[in-house]
Scaffold this motif. Structure first.
Motif, PDB file in Angstrom:
ATOM      1  N   LYS A 116       0.827  -1.212   0.000  1.00  0.00           N
ATOM      2  CA  LYS A 116       0.000   0.000   0.000  1.00  0.00           C
ATOM      3  C   LYS A 116       0.859   1.261   0.000  1.00  0.00           C
ATOM      4  CE  LYS A 116      -0.995   1.095   4.788  1.00  0.00           C
ATOM      5  NZ  LYS A 116      -0.353   2.392   4.665  1.00  0.00           N
ATOM      6  N   ALA A 117       0.294   2.320  -0.521  1.00  0.00           N
ATOM      7  CA  ALA A 117       0.976   3.614  -0.549  1.00  0.00           C
ATOM      8  C   ALA A 117       1.170   4.113   0.883  1.00  0.00           C
ATOM      9  CB  ALA A 117       0.144   4.622  -1.346  1.00  0.00           C
ATOM     10  N   ASN A 118       2.313   4.729   1.150  1.00  0.00           N
ATOM     11  CA  ASN A 118       2.607   5.194   2.509  1.00  0.00           C
ATOM     12  C   ASN A 118       1.629   6.274   2.976  1.00  0.00           C
ATOM     13  OD1 ASN A 118       3.715   7.149   0.753  1.00  0.00           O
ATOM     14  ND2 ASN A 118       5.124   7.838   2.321  1.00  0.00           N
ATOM     15  N   TRP A 119       0.979   6.964   2.072  1.00  0.00           N
ATOM     16  CA  TRP A 119       0.038   8.021   2.435  1.00  0.00           C
ATOM     17  C   TRP A 119      -1.383   7.515   2.626  1.00  0.00           C
ATOM     18  CZ3 TRP A 119      -3.316   7.667  -1.509  1.00  0.00           C
ATOM     19  CH2 TRP A 119      -2.811   7.287  -2.762  1.00  0.00           C
ATOM     20  N   CYS A 120      -1.586   6.222   2.424  1.00  0.00           N
ATOM     21  CA  CYS A 120      -2.919   5.625   2.571  1.00  0.00           C
ATOM     22  C   CYS A 120      -3.035   5.000   3.956  1.00  0.00           C
ATOM     23  CB  CYS A 120      -3.147   4.576   1.487  1.00  0.00           C
ATOM     24  SG  CYS A 120      -4.746   3.753   1.592  1.00  0.00           S
ATOM     25  N   ASN A 121      -3.902   5.541   4.788  1.00  0.00           N
ATOM     26  CA  ASN A 121      -4.132   5.017   6.131  1.00  0.00           C
ATOM     27  C   ASN A 121      -5.391   4.157   6.137  1.00  0.00           C
ATOM     28  OD1 ASN A 121      -1.941   6.376   7.393  1.00  0.00           O
ATOM     29  ND2 ASN A 121      -3.121   8.269   7.234  1.00  0.00           N
ATOM     30  N   LEU A 122      -5.255   2.945   6.622  1.00  0.00           N
ATOM     31  CA  LEU A 122      -6.387   2.021   6.689  1.00  0.00           C
ATOM     32  C   LEU A 122      -7.028   2.148   8.061  1.00  0.00           C
ATOM     33  CD1 LEU A 122      -4.784  -1.088   4.969  1.00  0.00           C
ATOM     34  CD2 LEU A 122      -5.984   0.857   3.937  1.00  0.00           C
ATOM     35  N   GLN A 123      -8.109   2.890   8.126  1.00  0.00           N
ATOM     36  CA  GLN A 123      -8.751   3.185   9.401  1.00  0.00           C
ATOM     37  C   GLN A 123     -10.162   2.607   9.461  1.00  0.00           C
ATOM     38  OE1 GLN A 123      -8.430   7.450   9.510  1.00  0.00           O
ATOM     39  NE2 GLN A 123      -6.305   7.383  10.170  1.00  0.00           N
ATOM     40  N   ASP A 124     -10.295   1.382   8.992  1.00  0.00           N
ATOM     41  CA  ASP A 124     -11.594   0.730   9.050  1.00  0.00           C
ATOM     42  C   ASP A 124     -11.441  -0.640   9.690  1.00  0.00           C
ATOM     43  OD1 ASP A 124     -10.681  -1.075   7.018  1.00  0.00           O
ATOM     44  OD2 ASP A 124     -11.264   0.364   5.488  1.00  0.00           O
ATOM     45  N   ASP A 125     -12.540  -1.338   9.838  1.00  0.00           N
ATOM     46  CA  ASP A 125     -12.526  -2.637  10.508  1.00  0.00           C
ATOM     47  C   ASP A 125     -12.454  -3.812   9.536  1.00  0.00           C
ATOM     48  OD1 ASP A 125     -12.688  -1.445  13.014  1.00  0.00           O
ATOM     49  OD2 ASP A 125     -14.885  -1.399  12.972  1.00  0.00           O
ATOM     50  N   LEU A 126     -12.156  -3.554   8.262  1.00  0.00           N
ATOM     51  CA  LEU A 126     -12.064  -4.638   7.292  1.00  0.00           C
ATOM     52  C   LEU A 126     -10.862  -5.527   7.588  1.00  0.00           C
ATOM     53  CD1 LEU A 126     -12.797  -2.749   3.943  1.00  0.00           C
ATOM     54  CD2 LEU A 126     -14.396  -4.062   5.352  1.00  0.00           C
ATOM     55  N   LEU A 127     -10.969  -6.797   7.209  1.00  0.00           N
ATOM     56  CA  LEU A 127      -9.832  -7.707   7.319  1.00  0.00           C
ATOM     57  C   LEU A 127      -8.682  -7.147   6.486  1.00  0.00           C
ATOM     58  CD1 LEU A 127     -11.671 -11.106   6.836  1.00  0.00           C
ATOM     59  CD2 LEU A 127     -10.750 -10.190   8.977  1.00  0.00           C
ATOM     60  N   LYS A 128      -7.463  -7.381   6.949  1.00  0.00           N
ATOM     61  CA  LYS A 128      -6.284  -6.894   6.231  1.00  0.00           C
ATOM     62  C   LYS A 128      -5.339  -8.059   5.993  1.00  0.00           C
ATOM     63  CE  LYS A 128      -6.972  -2.362   8.239  1.00  0.00           C
ATOM     64  NZ  LYS A 128      -8.296  -2.642   8.750  1.00  0.00           N
ATOM     65  N   PHE A 129      -4.947  -8.247   4.735  1.00  0.00           N
ATOM     66  CA  PHE A 129      -4.028  -9.307   4.350  1.00  0.00           C
ATOM     67  C   PHE A 129      -2.781  -8.688   3.737  1.00  0.00           C
ATOM     68  CE2 PHE A 129      -8.283 -11.083   4.201  1.00  0.00           C
ATOM     69  CZ  PHE A 129      -8.136 -12.285   4.864  1.00  0.00           C
ATOM     70  N   LYS A 130      -1.610  -9.084   4.229  1.00  0.00           N
ATOM     71  CA  LYS A 130      -0.354  -8.516   3.721  1.00  0.00           C
ATOM     72  C   LYS A 130      -0.156  -8.847   2.248  1.00  0.00           C
ATOM     73  CE  LYS A 130       1.990  -8.322   8.103  1.00  0.00           C
ATOM     74  NZ  LYS A 130       3.273  -8.447   8.782  1.00  0.00           N
TER      75      LYS A 130
END
Length: 134
Positions: A116-130
């Motif tokens: 992911k782009a360094n300026w994109c912050n993931l601030q939700d409750d969705l599952l996250k996969f590397k």
């Protein structure tokens, strides 16, 4: 009887309809999706009952080094979809933003978050996969 969900490219040359969607849909942060969509991520979904209504001749493909196929409109450049290496056009995952009205799709994850782009912050409750779903 299923509902029909119609979509199109930016210029309207390519139009399509589907009658269903995959139960899983993710925001993909891989470098290729980010560059192809010109955004923080691409959101694609598998579909069923795909029918190309118009403009199939405008479809062009870019085959990446890893063999994945990106499909776009040759008239306006709209990003339309993605296929894994060796998949047929009927198996395309469509960019959810190309649908012309609301769909019943629920985004359930972020994938390839290592890219992911360094300026994109993931601030939700969705599952996250590397990487992809595992």
């Amino acid at each position: 009887m299923s509902d029909l969900y119609k979509g199109s490219c930016l210029c309207g040359a390519v139009t399509f309809a589907v009658d269903g969607f995959s139960e899983q849909a993710a925001n993909c942060h891989c470098t290729m999706c980010r560059k192809f969509h010109g955004a923080a991520y691409g959101t694609l979904v598998g579909v069923s009952g795909l029918k190309w209504i118009s403009g199939k001749g405008y479809l062009k493909e870019f085959i990446a080094r890893n063999g994945t196929v990106r499909t776009f409109c040759s008239e306006c450049g709209s990003s339309l979809g993605f296929r894994v290496k060796g998949a047929f056009l009927k198996d395309i995952e469509l960019a959810i933003s190309t649908f012309d009205s609301d769909t019943p799709v629920v985004i359930d994850a972020h994938i390839f978050t290592d890219d992911k782009a360094n300026w994109c912050n993931l601030q939700d409750d969705l599952l996250k996969f590397k990487q992809g779903r595992k």
